[in-house]
Write a protein that holds these residues in place. Structure first.
Motif, short mmCIF file in Angstrom:
data_model
loop_
_atom_site.label_atom_id
_atom_site.label_comp_id
_atom_site.label_asym_id
_atom_site.label_seq_id
_atom_site.Cartn_x
_atom_site.Cartn_y
_atom_site.Cartn_z
N ALA A 167 42.54 40.35 47.33
CA ALA A 167 42.96 40.08 46.50
C ALA A 167 43.46 41.44 45.07
O ALA A 167 42.88 42.47 45.95
N MET A 168 43.46 41.06 43.96
CA MET A 168 43.98 42.18 43.18
C MET A 168 43.91 42.06 41.65
O MET A 168 43.79 41.16 41.53
N LEU A 169 43.30 42.70 41.34
CA LEU A 169 43.47 43.22 39.93
C LEU A 169 43.94 44.23 38.90
O LEU A 169 44.37 44.99 40.00
N PHE A 170 43.82 43.57 37.88
CA PHE A 170 45.13 45.01 36.49
C PHE A 170 44.19 45.18 36.02
O PHE A 170 43.12 44.33 35.55
N VAL A 171 44.94 45.98 35.69
CA VAL A 171 44.11 46.57 33.99
C VAL A 171 45.22 47.05 33.00
O VAL A 171 46.32 47.18 33.51
N PRO A 172 45.26 47.13 31.82
CA PRO A 172 46.46 47.09 31.26
C PRO A 172 46.91 47.71 30.92
O PRO A 172 47.00 49.23 31.40
N SER A 173 48.33 47.87 30.64
CA SER A 173 49.50 48.81 30.58
C SER A 173 49.97 49.03 29.23
O SER A 173 49.80 48.06 28.90
N CYS A 174 49.97 50.79 28.80
CA CYS A 174 49.87 50.53 26.94
C CYS A 174 51.42 50.71 27.10
O CYS A 174 52.46 50.41 27.69
N ALA A 215 57.71 36.41 50.67
CA ALA A 215 57.75 35.12 49.93
C ALA A 215 56.81 35.57 49.03
O ALA A 215 55.85 36.28 48.72
N PRO A 216 57.19 34.45 48.29
CA PRO A 216 55.77 34.92 46.76
C PRO A 216 54.14 34.11 47.62
O PRO A 216 54.13 33.36 48.88
N THR A 217 53.21 35.11 47.35
CA THR A 217 51.87 34.84 48.08
C THR A 217 51.11 34.23 47.03
O THR A 217 50.74 35.45 45.44
N SER A 218 49.77 33.91 47.35
CA SER A 218 49.02 33.39 46.28
C SER A 218 47.77 33.62 47.31
O SER A 218 47.42 34.49 48.58
N MET A 219 46.66 34.62 45.30
CA MET A 219 45.93 35.30 46.25
C MET A 219 44.93 34.78 46.69
O MET A 219 44.78 33.42 46.78
N ASP A 220 43.58 35.27 47.42
CA ASP A 220 42.29 34.58 48.37
C ASP A 220 41.97 33.58 46.59
O ASP A 220 40.63 34.44 45.73
N ALA A 221 41.20 33.17 46.90
CA ALA A 221 41.03 31.98 46.33
C ALA A 221 38.75 32.53 46.06
O ALA A 221 38.58 31.90 44.50
N ARG A 222 38.76 32.86 46.86
CA ARG A 222 37.46 33.12 46.91
C ARG A 222 36.91 34.27 46.73
O ARG A 222 36.01 34.73 45.63
N ILE A 223 37.78 35.15 46.68
CA ILE A 223 37.67 36.43 45.77
C ILE A 223 37.49 36.74 44.12
O ILE A 223 37.38 37.09 43.60
N ILE A 224 38.67 35.82 44.38
CA ILE A 224 39.36 35.66 42.90
C ILE A 224 37.98 34.83 42.18
O ILE A 224 37.68 35.53 41.34
N HIS A 225 37.03 33.84 42.68
CA HIS A 225 35.63 33.34 41.55
C HIS A 225 35.08 34.62 42.36
O HIS A 225 34.13 34.34 40.83
#
Length: 439
Positions: free
Chosen positions: A398-405, A354-364
């Protein structure tokens, strides 16, 4: 788990993470570690092929266990082949003795697609190991246990089952769900696991465990950050996925003597079905995507009408209802085509997430750290599936991205600059410091 238990690790002194110095962090050799890891499974196409339980995977996972120990972490496998490196908390810490003492975990997966790149998954694993080493060297023993995990599998590239690593940890799947699955060569899942030295008869602990939070650092695998000029992507939600294998049954016959109107051509029927996939997906519109990435005709000979054809189907959307509706329309189209061509139709669902929302408190907290680091961040959904969506059902994630060329991924040309890799690393270090060393 009640609300206070789920968020116990947030009971930290925010000021401890504000403005802390990160001495000598530029000396961390993150790119070198990624280059080293890419040597395990390096292929002739210039990429990496490291499939669950194969020789390259085994060599890489055991080499990482040695690397973790060299970095001052306690390395431990589980029965699925997940590898944890632990930076244990101070035994006298009040956090350690608290009711909700569960470790904060970072990491990702080390399996790859065939001829994949060296950053997908591996970046999160390498960054996690080096982050824990750095924190221990600079700040000593944490008040709360920190761990890095090198998950055994995420891609589903060898067996038709994805997220085996995170699913086995969270209890979302067990060996009974996968033991009889077979790869393209006919090898059973359980046999491959046993031959790699894992499984219930091994000396390793059960895969299922409880963790306090999961934080995954990953390359974007898309063009959004690069095109918009942002350094860090903060994932708000991850798309849902449904994966199927569709089997079309016909009648194998001579290509020269069987008139077109009397044929039961399984491959022709499959082709019409694949065209229907594209048509229905386009009608549904963005952000729904549907992909047929594999077609296998049988007997697959140029002068024989195909008696059987199997194709894959991958459907993704950020809304569950839209994804289900799309699959319903496609199945109706497949059934109509099969009837028109006098073909048999079978299908099997291999994945439904299922689609999943990440944790709002860690996002903050990530947003606050990006401000401290003066890094431009962007809140975004992930169109690719990740282990984080599995962990979120069990703990704050939580998940964080860095750019992909150029947005290139699952390809030997996959690339992220060292500067971007280190920006993500700095954010991860600050976040782990906040949760691991805060009071």
């Amino acid at each position: 788990m009640n609300e206070s238990g789920r968020y116990a690790f947030f009971n930290t002194n925010d000021s401890l993470s504000d403005g802390i110095m990160l001495p000598n962090i530029e000396k961390v050799e993150l790119q070198a570690m990624l280059d080293w890891l890419a040597g395990y499974g390096a292929d002739e196409q210039g990429g990496v092929t490291r499939l669950l339980y194969d020789h390259a995977w085994c060599d890489a996972q055991h080499a990482l266990a040695v690397k973790m120990q060299e970095k001052g972490l306690a390395a431990e496998f589980d029965q699925s082949g997940n590898l944890f490196g632990t930076l244990k908390a101070d035994s006298g810490s009040s956090v350690t003795n608290g009711e909700h003492n569960l470790p904060i975990v970072t990491g990702s997966h080390i399996d790859s697609v065939v001829h994949g790149g060296k950053y997908d998954g591996a970046y999160g694993v390498a960054a996690g190991i080096l982050a824990l080493e750095y924190l221990k060297q600079q700040f000593g023993v944490p008040r709360r246990t920190l761990q890095v995990v090198s998950l055994c599998e995420e891609e589903g590239s060898r067996f038709p089952f994805a997220y085996w690593g995170s699913r086995s940890i969270t209890g979302a799947a067990c060996l009974d769900d996968v033991r009889e699955l077979r790869d393209a060569a006919g090898a059973r899942f359980e046999d491959a696991m046993t031959q790699a030295g894992f499984g219930p008869d091994s000396n390793y602990r059960s895969a299922k465990r409880h963790i306090g939070a999961f934080i995954e650092l990953h390359i974007e695998q898309g063009q959004v950050l690069e095109r918009l000029g942002h350094s860090i992507g903060i994932v708000s939600a991850i798309v849902g996925q449904k994966r199927f294998s569709v089997t079309v049954g016909g009648e194998a016959n001579h290509a020269g003597t069987t008139p077109m109107i009397w044929r039961k051509d399984a491959l022709a029927g499959a082709a019409d079905m694949i065209s229907a996939v594209r048509r229905i997906a386009l009608q549904a519109g963005h952000p729904l995507v549907a992909t047929v990435g594999q077609v296998i005709p049988d007997p697959g000979v140029g002068n024989v009408v195909a008696g059987r054809a199997v194709f894959s189907l991958d459907i993704r959307h950020i809304q569950q209802e839209s994804m289900e509706q799309c699959w319903k329309q496609m199945l109706e189209a497949f059934t109509t085509i099969a009837e028109e061509h006098e073909l048999e139709l079978e299908w099997e669902e291999h994945l439904s997430v299922a689609p999943t929302s990440m944790d709002a408190r860690i996002i903050h907290d990530i947003q606050e750290i990006c401000l401290q680091e003066q890094l431009s961040s962007y809140l975004m959904a992930s169109g690719a599936g990740h282990d984080s969506q599995i962990f979120q059902s069990a703990c704050p994630t939580a998940m964080l991205f860095v750019p992909s060329c150029s947005g290139i991924s699952h390809n030997p040309l996959e690339f992220t600059s060292e500067e971007d890799l280190m920006r993500g690393f700095r954010v991860l270090v600050r976040l782990l410091y906040k949760y691991g060393y805060g009071s």
